[in-house]
Motif scaffolding. Sequence first.
Motif, PDB file in Angstrom:
ATOM      1  N   ALA A   7       0.967  -1.182   0.009  1.00  0.00           N
ATOM      2  CA  ALA A   7      -0.063   0.090  -0.023  1.00  0.00           C
ATOM      3  C   ALA A   7       0.795   1.066  -0.137  1.00  0.00           C
ATOM      4  O   ALA A   7       1.672   1.540   0.919  1.00  0.00           O
ATOM      5  CB  ALA A   7      -0.901  -0.094   1.170  1.00  0.00           C
ATOM      6  N   PRO A   9       0.771   4.992   0.740  1.00  0.00           N
ATOM      7  CA  PRO A   9      -0.065   6.187   1.151  1.00  0.00           C
ATOM      8  C   PRO A   9       0.340   7.706   0.642  1.00  0.00           C
ATOM      9  O   PRO A   9       1.459   7.651   0.264  1.00  0.00           O
ATOM     10  CB  PRO A   9       0.109   6.047   2.678  1.00  0.00           C
ATOM     11  CG  PRO A   9       1.431   5.557   2.774  1.00  0.00           C
ATOM     12  CD  PRO A   9       1.654   4.676   1.781  1.00  0.00           C
ATOM     13  N   THR A  11       1.393  11.532   1.314  1.00  0.00           N
ATOM     14  CA  THR A  11       1.953  12.192   2.178  1.00  0.00           C
ATOM     15  C   THR A  11       1.425  13.602   2.060  1.00  0.00           C
ATOM     16  O   THR A  11       1.615  14.360   1.779  1.00  0.00           O
ATOM     17  CB  THR A  11       3.406  12.498   2.038  1.00  0.00           C
ATOM     18  OG1 THR A  11       4.209  11.008   1.610  1.00  0.00           O
ATOM     19  CG2 THR A  11       4.248  13.104   3.102  1.00  0.00           C
ATOM     20  N   LEU A  26      -2.956   7.656   8.368  1.00  0.00           N
ATOM     21  CA  LEU A  26      -2.945   6.881   7.231  1.00  0.00           C
ATOM     22  C   LEU A  26      -2.306   5.522   7.411  1.00  0.00           C
ATOM     23  O   LEU A  26      -2.827   4.363   6.937  1.00  0.00           O
ATOM     24  CB  LEU A  26      -2.504   7.706   6.161  1.00  0.00           C
ATOM     25  CG  LEU A  26      -3.246   8.793   5.396  1.00  0.00           C
ATOM     26  CD1 LEU A  26      -2.791   9.667   4.285  1.00  0.00           C
ATOM     27  CD2 LEU A  26      -4.683   8.284   4.876  1.00  0.00           C
ATOM     28  N   VAL A  27      -1.166   5.654   7.870  1.00  0.00           N
ATOM     29  CA  VAL A  27      -0.464   4.269   8.117  1.00  0.00           C
ATOM     30  C   VAL A  27      -1.100   3.567   9.104  1.00  0.00           C
ATOM     31  O   VAL A  27      -0.957   2.140   8.986  1.00  0.00           O
ATOM     32  CB  VAL A  27       1.133   4.761   8.567  1.00  0.00           C
ATOM     33  CG1 VAL A  27       1.863   3.481   9.030  1.00  0.00           C
ATOM     34  CG2 VAL A  27       1.768   5.576   7.336  1.00  0.00           C
ATOM     35  N   ASN A  29      -4.143   3.155   9.537  1.00  0.00           N
ATOM     36  CA  ASN A  29      -5.152   2.422   8.743  1.00  0.00           C
ATOM     37  C   ASN A  29      -4.553   1.243   7.959  1.00  0.00           C
ATOM     38  O   ASN A  29      -5.294   0.352   7.965  1.00  0.00           O
ATOM     39  CB  ASN A  29      -5.851   3.496   8.061  1.00  0.00           C
ATOM     40  CG  ASN A  29      -7.085   3.133   7.305  1.00  0.00           C
ATOM     41  OD1 ASN A  29      -7.920   2.486   8.051  1.00  0.00           O
ATOM     42  ND2 ASN A  29      -7.302   3.289   6.071  1.00  0.00           N
ATOM     43  N   LEU A  30      -3.497   1.281   7.609  1.00  0.00           N
ATOM     44  CA  LEU A  30      -2.960   0.026   6.758  1.00  0.00           C
ATOM     45  C   LEU A  30      -2.558  -0.759   7.816  1.00  0.00           C
ATOM     46  O   LEU A  30      -2.785  -1.985   7.082  1.00  0.00           O
ATOM     47  CB  LEU A  30      -1.747   0.728   5.910  1.00  0.00           C
ATOM     48  CG  LEU A  30      -1.960   2.069   4.975  1.00  0.00           C
ATOM     49  CD1 LEU A  30      -0.594   2.210   4.298  1.00  0.00           C
ATOM     50  CD2 LEU A  30      -3.024   1.597   4.072  1.00  0.00           C
ATOM     51  N   ILE A  38       4.259  -1.718   3.304  1.00  0.00           N
ATOM     52  CA  ILE A  38       3.880  -0.209   2.964  1.00  0.00           C
ATOM     53  C   ILE A  38       4.944   0.445   2.186  1.00  0.00           C
ATOM     54  O   ILE A  38       6.055   0.295   2.464  1.00  0.00           O
ATOM     55  CB  ILE A  38       3.637   0.588   4.388  1.00  0.00           C
ATOM     56  CG1 ILE A  38       2.528  -0.100   5.058  1.00  0.00           C
ATOM     57  CG2 ILE A  38       3.465   2.205   4.174  1.00  0.00           C
ATOM     58  CD1 ILE A  38       2.424   0.426   6.365  1.00  0.00           C
ATOM     59  N   GLY A  45       2.880   9.398  -2.575  1.00  0.00           N
ATOM     60  CA  GLY A  45       3.725  10.031  -1.407  1.00  0.00           C
ATOM     61  C   GLY A  45       4.478  11.442  -1.662  1.00  0.00           C
ATOM     62  O   GLY A  45       5.172  11.798  -0.682  1.00  0.00           O
ATOM     63  N   GLY A 212      -3.712   2.751  -0.252  1.00  0.00           N
ATOM     64  CA  GLY A 212      -2.921   3.634   0.587  1.00  0.00           C
ATOM     65  C   GLY A 212      -4.089   4.482   1.273  1.00  0.00           C
ATOM     66  O   GLY A 212      -3.807   4.957   2.337  1.00  0.00           O
ATOM     67  N   LEU A 213      -5.432   4.449   0.766  1.00  0.00           N
ATOM     68  CA  LEU A 213      -6.325   5.001   1.358  1.00  0.00           C
ATOM     69  C   LEU A 213      -7.597   4.147   1.568  1.00  0.00           C
ATOM     70  O   LEU A 213      -8.086   4.259   2.556  1.00  0.00           O
ATOM     71  CB  LEU A 213      -6.948   6.036   0.507  1.00  0.00           C
ATOM     72  CG  LEU A 213      -7.826   7.364   1.010  1.00  0.00           C
ATOM     73  CD1 LEU A 213      -7.136   7.878   2.016  1.00  0.00           C
ATOM     74  CD2 LEU A 213      -8.244   8.252  -0.194  1.00  0.00           C
ATOM     75  N   ALA A 261      -8.936  11.861  -0.083  1.00  0.00           N
ATOM     76  CA  ALA A 261      -8.480  11.626   1.470  1.00  0.00           C
ATOM     77  C   ALA A 261      -9.005  12.973   1.993  1.00  0.00           C
ATOM     78  O   ALA A 261      -9.291  12.810   3.099  1.00  0.00           O
ATOM     79  CB  ALA A 261      -7.003  11.619   1.271  1.00  0.00           C
TER      80      ALA A 261
END
Length: 297
Positions: A7, A9, A11, A26-27, A29-30, A38, A45, A212-213, A261
């Motif tokens: 994933a 994400p 930035t 966000l991290v 959530n992953l 990741i 990002g 990532g989301l 996001a």
Amino acid sequence: MFNGLSAFPLTPMHESGVDEQAFAHLVENLVAAGVSSIGALGSTGSYAYLSRTERQRVAQLAVEIAGDIPVMVSIGALRTRDVLLLAEDAQKSGVKALLLPPVSYQKLTDDDVYSLYETVSSNISVPLCVYDNPGTTHFEFNDELHGRIAHLPNVRSIKIPGVPHAPDEAKARVDRLRAVIPGHVTIGVSGDAFAATGLNAGCEVWYSVIAGLFPITAKAITDAALAGDAAEASRLSERLQPLWSLFREFGGSYRVIATAAELRQFTTMPSLPLPLRTISGEGRKKIAKVIDELGLT
């Protein structure tokens, strides 16, 4: 490390710096979704817009929050000298892998690119993923060059652009690349609209923007494909056609994902580095409608 769902994400940032709280969320959530890895500081990002200090801080945050989930970060830069410095910073931060795109202002030759990977791969102690993304780097790899680079030390994966839409053509494309690279080097598909086709064609990993989301949505596609249920993976991907259409309409996934996001309040506005802006007006309303109707998670 180089299999399953990776994933990538966003930035989130504003003109005074990175929004560390939003990035951490966000991290987290992953991690909760159980992604395989990741990929911080990818194109989504915004690595090219960050200072060396900011990039090191983002890498540190990602590693700290990810826990047991391995983190890979991009070390792309215009000069080999700077790539090596970024690689050193990232490794000190505890990342498990490095992602290297052949970034340029002047057009690069095949020999330029091979030299870049040869130099970097011999000066690092963690695995390296080759970032083949002509949409941002404007350099197009060929399979012969991929084969040469894949035999360099520490190279462990190749992140290719989207595969052909037709399943047989996608498999032929993956098979051609597989024939020229060592068995320990995996092939990862990017271009989210083509991910299910790529995984069904034999790619081992999906380097995913939407994960990532919306990691749960992406993970369902990945799990189905890697379990051998090609029909289900294709069905789940086909259901997301309205999202893929947005990517095409707005010139790629970057602005769409950043806008999403903001809409889902993962980030505040602005979340992109100026002069880049998220989508406003009717386009923003369209994105809100699509992500709500699809129930992305």
